[in-house]
Design an enzyme around this catalytic site. Sequence first.
Site, PDB file in Angstrom:
ATOM      1  N   ARG A  72      -8.375   3.288  13.493  1.00 37.81           N
ATOM      2  CA  ARG A  72      -7.522   4.437  13.825  1.00 37.81           C
ATOM      3  C   ARG A  72      -6.980   4.390  15.251  1.00 37.81           C
ATOM      4  NH1 ARG A  72      -6.225   5.649   8.825  1.00 37.81           N
ATOM      5  NH2 ARG A  72      -8.000   6.369   7.579  1.00 37.81           N
TER       6      ARG A  72
ATOM      7  N   GLU B  12     -10.573   3.776   3.800  1.00 40.28           N
ATOM      8  CA  GLU B  12      -9.722   4.624   2.961  1.00 40.28           C
ATOM      9  C   GLU B  12     -10.070   4.367   1.504  1.00 40.28           C
ATOM     10  OE1 GLU B  12      -5.605   3.999   4.145  1.00 40.28           O
ATOM     11  OE2 GLU B  12      -5.847   5.381   5.839  1.00 40.28           O
TER      12      GLU B  12
ATOM     13  N   GLU C 267     -10.167  12.303   7.969  1.00 39.33           N
ATOM     14  CA  GLU C 267      -9.947  13.617   7.352  1.00 39.33           C
ATOM     15  C   GLU C 267     -11.237  14.428   7.315  1.00 39.33           C
ATOM     16  OE1 GLU C 267      -7.470  13.832   3.611  1.00 39.33           O
ATOM     17  OE2 GLU C 267      -7.522  11.680   3.946  1.00 39.33           O
TER      18      GLU C 267
ATOM     19  N   GLN D 131      -4.271   1.832  15.288  1.00 42.64           N
ATOM     20  CA  GLN D 131      -3.161   2.387  14.497  1.00 42.64           C
ATOM     21  C   GLN D 131      -2.341   3.395  15.308  1.00 42.64           C
ATOM     22  OE1 GLN D 131      -4.603   4.219  10.899  1.00 42.64           O
ATOM     23  NE2 GLN D 131      -2.567   4.667  10.084  1.00 42.64           N
TER      24      GLN D 131
ATOM     25  N   THR E   8      -9.275  -5.877   3.724  1.00 43.91           N
ATOM     26  CA  THR E   8      -9.164  -4.903   2.635  1.00 43.91           C
ATOM     27  C   THR E   8     -10.151  -5.361   1.574  1.00 43.91           C
ATOM     28  OG1 THR E   8      -6.805  -4.622   3.087  1.00 43.91           O
ATOM     29  CG2 THR E   8      -7.605  -3.832   0.958  1.00 43.91           C
TER      30      THR E   8
ATOM     31  N   ASP F  70       0.839  -1.197   0.000  1.00 43.73           N
ATOM     32  CA  ASP F  70       0.000   0.000   0.000  1.00 43.73           C
ATOM     33  C   ASP F  70       0.874   1.247   0.000  1.00 43.73           C
ATOM     34  OD1 ASP F  70      -2.406   1.303  -0.132  1.00 43.73           O
ATOM     35  OD2 ASP F  70      -2.766   1.287   2.028  1.00 43.73           O
TER      36      ASP F  70
ATOM     37  N   ASP G 130      -9.224   0.343   2.021  1.00 40.75           N
ATOM     38  CA  ASP G 130      -8.262  -0.075   3.043  1.00 40.75           C
ATOM     39  C   ASP G 130      -8.862   0.248   4.422  1.00 40.75           C
ATOM     40  OD1 ASP G 130      -6.004  -0.665   4.523  1.00 40.75           O
ATOM     41  OD2 ASP G 130      -4.968   1.199   4.018  1.00 40.75           O
TER      42      ASP G 130
ATOM     43  N   LYS H  83      -4.659  -2.482  10.068  1.00 37.59           N
ATOM     44  CA  LYS H  83      -4.977  -2.555   8.641  1.00 37.59           C
ATOM     45  C   LYS H  83      -5.245  -3.988   8.175  1.00 37.59           C
ATOM     46  CE  LYS H  83      -3.795   1.790   7.513  1.00 37.59           C
ATOM     47  NZ  LYS H  83      -4.616   2.708   6.721  1.00 37.59           N
TER      48      LYS H  83
ATOM     49  N   GLU I   2      -9.286   4.062  -2.082  1.00 35.42           N
ATOM     50  CA  GLU I   2      -8.055   3.860  -2.849  1.00 35.42           C
ATOM     51  C   GLU I   2      -8.381   3.170  -4.170  1.00 35.42           C
ATOM     52  OE1 GLU I   2      -4.692   2.241  -0.843  1.00 35.42           O
ATOM     53  OE2 GLU I   2      -5.308   2.947   1.143  1.00 35.42           O
TER      54      GLU I   2
ATOM     55  N   HIS J 184      -3.738  13.927   1.217  1.00 31.71           N
ATOM     56  CA  HIS J 184      -4.009  13.014   2.342  1.00 31.71           C
ATOM     57  C   HIS J 184      -2.835  13.020   3.324  1.00 31.71           C
ATOM     58  CE1 HIS J 184      -5.270   9.488   4.598  1.00 31.71           C
ATOM     59  NE2 HIS J 184      -4.109   8.922   4.342  1.00 31.71           N
TER      60      HIS J 184
ATOM     61  N   ARG K 116       1.498  16.327  13.567  1.00 32.21           N
ATOM     62  CA  ARG K 116       2.608  17.289  13.617  1.00 32.21           C
ATOM     63  C   ARG K 116       2.131  18.601  13.010  1.00 32.21           C
ATOM     64  NH1 ARG K 116       4.191  12.609  11.414  1.00 32.21           N
ATOM     65  NH2 ARG K 116       3.824  13.539   9.372  1.00 32.21           N
TER      66      ARG K 116
HETATM   67 CA    CA Z   1      -4.044   2.997   2.951  1.00 32.76          CA
END
Ligand code: CA
Length: 441
Positions: free
Chosen positions: A251, A213, A388, A254, A271, A141, A247, A267, A215, A148, A157
Amino acid sequence: MRLNPTHSPKRKSWVESANVEGCEFPIQNLPFGVFRRKGTDEAPRGGVAIGDVIVDVAAFARAARLRGAARVAAQACAGPTLNPLLELGSAHWSALRQALSRALAMGETGWEQRKAKLAEFLVPMNEAELRLPVAIGDYTDFYTSVFHATNIGRMFRPDNPLMPNYKWVPIGYHGRASSVVVSGTPVARPRGQTKAPDAVAPSFGPCRRLDYEVELGFVVGSGNRLGDSIPIASALDHVFGVVLLNDWSARDIQAWEYQPLGPFLAKSFATTISPWIVTMEALEPYRVPAFKRAEGDPAPLPHLLDASDQAEGGFSIEVEMWLRSARMREAGQPAHRLSLGNYASCYWTLAQTVAHHASNGCNLRPGDLLGSGTISGPEPGSQGALIEITEGGRKPVDLPGGEARTFIEDGDEIVQRGRCARDGYATIGFGEAAGLVLPAK
Ligand code: CA
């Protein structure tokens, strides 16, 4: 663009459902999958979608008396995965596509006789079950959307959202192939280890921040030998086609596990991919220039830079995510669209990711799956993940019917769709990659 008569928007099929305005599978598409008739113990085998039917490729090709490379390629579709077809390479894929397109076209000499003879090798899609189209050896991946990467980076950050390597190297990680499932497979909420920022110790339990996600998944065709690299100029010859890819991402798991080695159990529980592989040849009309780098961004290193790739190495592929909750289904409400993005907004091209992947001598193999990474654009409404859209769970999304979501709840059905459209060409679709989320086991 390398166009041939299979791309002509004027070409119609004697499969009448393929000519209906809005059909995802007109004769210009011809995506490959693996199917069998529902409720039977038939052997799964390769098929091509057109209109609302599936061409039983090997049987159809025999009856249509295909010759040469097209015949060889069709016979490679007789088994339960398309890997034998992928191994043959792009000349065979193209020969089969062109032969199928001619045999299914209306108006060419003898088409009425062909229709009479070949219609029995078409299986109604609603009578078929679709399988994973390929045996996936490895799944990688990537992280090719700079929007993103910046949005996610900002959460962790705020002062320095994008890592300094991002504009030099296509970032990726090795994912899990065994849990890639085909659209329609339910997904159980994963359990895992999480730790709230203010907790003294982690705990184990059902994920509380389940996300998706948006993708695309690129299916590798012919590979490269271990130790060899793939030059960027020929990288696309190694790709068979494209599927939708969700995907699924936990969170909270993660956030606790990802340092220092990256995503792992957040993850690998599932999928989801769409069952139809839209071939690279079918995508030729929708090529666009590579993403235009901002003033001051570095040029790619020479092994990732190719004039033709810069000129037309992008693909304009729209991707959407939809959500339908249990309550919406009960109320008969349609699914709600959460986002609309486009793969053309990704920073790294497909050819760059393939060339990068093999640049150390790593061998890609037929059936390997390469994810694009979450596809998010710069515009509002184009963000390809709930984390997001909701800014880390702080701004819930309203659903029709009065519900709201920060992350996915049990009973939600998450449905990904995609299409390519361009003036002067046919519009082609990808079908869907859908999954119903079940409570944790
Ligand atoms: Ca991904």
